[in-house]
Design an enzyme around this catalytic site. Structure first.
Site, PDB file in Angstrom:
ATOM      1  N   THR A  98       0.816  -1.225   0.000  1.00  0.00           N
ATOM      2  CA  THR A  98       0.000   0.000   0.000  1.00  0.00           C
ATOM      3  C   THR A  98       0.841   1.263   0.000  1.00  0.00           C
ATOM      4  O   THR A  98       0.489   2.250  -0.657  1.00  0.00           O
ATOM      5  CB  THR A  98      -0.909   0.021   1.259  1.00  0.00           C
ATOM      6  OG1 THR A  98      -1.766  -1.104   1.192  1.00  0.00           O
ATOM      7  CG2 THR A  98      -1.761   1.274   1.330  1.00  0.00           C
TER       8      THR A  98
ATOM      9  N   ASP B 123       1.797  -6.841  -4.585  1.00  0.00           N
ATOM     10  CA  ASP B 123       0.950  -6.830  -3.397  1.00  0.00           C
ATOM     11  C   ASP B 123       1.479  -7.988  -2.543  1.00  0.00           C
ATOM     12  O   ASP B 123       1.789  -9.060  -3.075  1.00  0.00           O
ATOM     13  CB  ASP B 123      -0.508  -7.090  -3.808  1.00  0.00           C
ATOM     14  CG  ASP B 123      -1.473  -6.948  -2.641  1.00  0.00           C
ATOM     15  OD1 ASP B 123      -2.310  -6.050  -2.693  1.00  0.00           O
ATOM     16  OD2 ASP B 123      -1.393  -7.772  -1.685  1.00  0.00           O
ATOM     17  N   SER B 124       1.597  -7.795  -1.247  1.00  0.00           N
ATOM     18  CA  SER B 124       2.273  -8.822  -0.451  1.00  0.00           C
ATOM     19  C   SER B 124       1.482 -10.125  -0.362  1.00  0.00           C
ATOM     20  O   SER B 124       2.017 -11.132   0.094  1.00  0.00           O
ATOM     21  CB  SER B 124       2.611  -8.298   0.940  1.00  0.00           C
ATOM     22  OG  SER B 124       1.483  -8.315   1.773  1.00  0.00           O
ATOM     23  N   SER B 125       0.248 -10.145  -0.842  1.00  0.00           N
ATOM     24  CA  SER B 125      -0.473 -11.424  -0.919  1.00  0.00           C
ATOM     25  C   SER B 125       0.238 -12.359  -1.903  1.00  0.00           C
ATOM     26  O   SER B 125       0.039 -13.576  -1.850  1.00  0.00           O
ATOM     27  CB  SER B 125      -1.911 -11.208  -1.398  1.00  0.00           C
ATOM     28  OG  SER B 125      -2.547 -10.297  -0.565  1.00  0.00           O
TER      29      SER B 125
ATOM     30  N   THR C 295       1.496  -4.944   4.174  1.00  0.00           N
ATOM     31  CA  THR C 295       1.317  -5.372   5.565  1.00  0.00           C
ATOM     32  C   THR C 295       0.733  -6.783   5.681  1.00  0.00           C
ATOM     33  O   THR C 295       0.936  -7.457   6.684  1.00  0.00           O
ATOM     34  CB  THR C 295       0.385  -4.395   6.321  1.00  0.00           C
ATOM     35  OG1 THR C 295      -0.846  -4.290   5.591  1.00  0.00           O
ATOM     36  CG2 THR C 295       1.015  -3.035   6.466  1.00  0.00           C
ATOM     37  N   ASP C 296       0.012  -7.230   4.635  1.00  0.00           N
ATOM     38  CA  ASP C 296      -0.738  -8.488   4.771  1.00  0.00           C
ATOM     39  C   ASP C 296       0.140  -9.683   5.127  1.00  0.00           C
ATOM     40  O   ASP C 296      -0.244 -10.515   5.944  1.00  0.00           O
ATOM     41  CB  ASP C 296      -1.530  -8.776   3.485  1.00  0.00           C
ATOM     42  CG  ASP C 296      -2.682  -7.800   3.295  1.00  0.00           C
ATOM     43  OD1 ASP C 296      -3.029  -7.089   4.259  1.00  0.00           O
ATOM     44  OD2 ASP C 296      -3.233  -7.727   2.179  1.00  0.00           O
TER      45      ASP C 296
ATOM     46  N   ARG D  69      -3.426 -25.298  14.975  1.00  0.00           N
ATOM     47  CA  ARG D  69      -3.846 -24.230  15.882  1.00  0.00           C
ATOM     48  C   ARG D  69      -4.927 -24.787  16.794  1.00  0.00           C
ATOM     49  O   ARG D  69      -6.066 -25.002  16.375  1.00  0.00           O
ATOM     50  CB  ARG D  69      -4.327 -23.016  15.088  1.00  0.00           C
ATOM     51  CG  ARG D  69      -3.230 -22.487  14.151  1.00  0.00           C
ATOM     52  CD  ARG D  69      -3.674 -21.259  13.382  1.00  0.00           C
ATOM     53  NE  ARG D  69      -3.899 -20.144  14.274  1.00  0.00           N
ATOM     54  CZ  ARG D  69      -5.044 -19.458  14.345  1.00  0.00           C
ATOM     55  NH1 ARG D  69      -6.058 -19.764  13.583  1.00  0.00           N
ATOM     56  NH2 ARG D  69      -5.157 -18.454  15.177  1.00  0.00           N
TER      57      ARG D  69
ATOM     58  N   CYS E 299      -5.075 -18.617  20.596  1.00  0.00           N
ATOM     59  CA  CYS E 299      -5.018 -17.336  21.318  1.00  0.00           C
ATOM     60  C   CYS E 299      -3.800 -16.555  20.833  1.00  0.00           C
ATOM     61  O   CYS E 299      -2.755 -17.141  20.547  1.00  0.00           O
ATOM     62  CB  CYS E 299      -4.853 -17.573  22.819  1.00  0.00           C
ATOM     63  SG  CYS E 299      -6.158 -18.550  23.534  1.00  0.00           S
TER      64      CYS E 299
HETATM   65  N1  ASP Z   1      -2.702  -5.648   0.257  1.00  0.00           N
HETATM   66  C1  ASP Z   1      -1.606  -4.830   0.715  1.00  0.00           C
HETATM   67  C2  ASP Z   1      -0.360  -5.694   0.779  1.00  0.00           C
HETATM   68  O1  ASP Z   1      -0.170  -6.425   1.714  1.00  0.00           O
HETATM   69  C3  ASP Z   1      -1.905  -4.247   2.043  1.00  0.00           C
HETATM   70  C4  ASP Z   1      -0.828  -3.349   2.609  1.00  0.00           C
HETATM   71  O2  ASP Z   1       0.180  -3.031   2.018  1.00  0.00           O
HETATM   72  O3  ASP Z   1      -1.032  -2.936   3.731  1.00  0.00           O
HETATM   73  O4  ASP Z   1       0.428  -5.638  -0.144  1.00  0.00           O
END
Ligand code: ASP
Length: 342
Positions: free
Chosen positions: A13, A57-59, A89-90, A246, A279
């Site tokens: 992002t 995209d980190s996905s 962030t993902d 888990r 948890c």
């Molecule tokens: N979909 C984005 C990613 O992980 C979300 C982000 O960057 O926060 O690449």
């Protein structure tokens, strides 16, 4: 002489822009990011850039790209004082965990950061995250050693151990936390380093990069009503080498004979089964209740207070290093990069 930091832009992002046709955010070229951030020119530290082409995209992150990151860092290790990885962030906590195992005896900071809003937007959190990460990556102690020689995540004023981190919020700026480990540094007006929680490598030894990961693993969660036939298909897969299960609370599972039987059968053929809790805080103690103890008897090992991200990447790492499952089980019971508390 000014400290030198290598900024590795993978995507996420922080550097995204809106596609005018679809309205969705998509990764943009790094030059766009630099243009949106005149602060770059004011930094005391000299920053050079390596850009993934195309940014992702980190996905779409995977073990092959982790190996590429290890290659980028190890080939340039002596040229820089620290490394900042801009990452979505993902899956950031997975990459941070993987790199913590792949970069053995790391003596320089590798800091992953990103943002919840693109850097070009008015209320972005990306500027502070990026600028502070660069400052932390360049920070030295009084002996001239890196202040934080670890793989970390920096987000919203907190520096966290990478392999203890989890993304906890899909929208809030305070998106990451380490529920089972203290912060390494809190960044307010000043940096408040928590020195005794920071790993100390052997500065006289070189960093050893590892490139291989064996992803023949699966993660599954228990839930009331879990079905034998579905789990059987997964556990009987011949390629399967490692399982992260888990479980409930402090490591408990239903006492159904079928589940125990399937787990015991998999463990007997050398599949390493690691028990971690659903948890976010606390640890697995399989001897606390009978519902955990029977797992131990079936050959399931404790993942202690591991995150799912650390457990799954540690399995991939160890499976690539060792073919003997006894060695893997043994090493899963040790902290190799500060990922668990024994
Ligand atoms: N979909 C984005 C990613 O992980 C979300 C982000 O960057 O926060 O690449």
């Amino acid at each position: 002489m000014a400290e030198k930091v290598l900024l590795i832009y993978t995507g996420g992002t922080i550097g995204m822009g809106r596609n005018p046709l679809t309205g969705a955010l998509e990764p943009l070229d790094f030059n766009h990011l630099v243009e949106s951030m005149p602060e770059f020119r004011q930094l005391q530290t000299s920053v050079e850039v390596y850009q993934f082409t195309p940014p992702i995209d980190s996905s779409d992150m995977d073990p092959r790209l982790w190996a590429q990151l290890v290659r980028i860092i190890s080939d340039r290790y002596d040229e820089y004082d620290g490394f900042v990885i801009l990452h979505g962030t993902d899956t950031m906590a997975y990459t941070a965990s993987a790199l913590s195992f792949m970069l053995e005896n790391l003596t320089k900071p590798v800091i992953l950061t990103g943002s919840q809003l693109p850097v070009g937007q008015l209320r972005t959190d990306g500027r502070e995250n990026l600028i502070t990460s660069v400052e932390l990556a360049a920070y030295k102690d009084k002996d001239g050693h890196a202040m934080v020689p670890e793989v970390c995540i920096y987000f919203s004023g907190r520096l966290l151990r990478g392999n203890r981190s989890t993304k906890k919020n899909a929208d809030g700026f305070n998106a990451f936390d380490t529920f089972n480990y203290p912060h390494l540094c809190d960044a307010g007006v000043n940096f408040d380093f928590h020195n005794h929680h920071i790993l100390q490598p052997d500065f006289s030894r070189p960093m050893t990069p590892h490139f291989a990961m064996d992803p023949h693993v699966v993660v599954f969660s228990l839930f009331p009503g879990i079905q034998e036939n579905i789990i059987r298909h997964v556990l009987d897969a011949p390629e399967l080498k490692g399982i992260v299960m888990r479980s409930y609370g402090s490591g408990n599972a239903p006492q159904s004979p079928w589940l125990n039987g399937l787990l015991a059968k998999a463990a007997q053929r050398g599949v390493v089964i690691v028990n971690i809790s659903q948890c976010v805080a606390g640890k697995v103690e399989m001897s606390r209740y009978d519902t955990g103890f029977h797992l131990k008897k079936a050959g399931v090992i404790s993942g202690y207070d591991s995150t799912v991200e650390a457990a799954v990447t540690k399995l991939m790492f160890l499976q690539a290093q060792h073919s003997d499952s006894h060695i893997i089980r043994n090493l899963m019971n040790k902290s190799i990069a500060g990922e668990i508390t024994i």
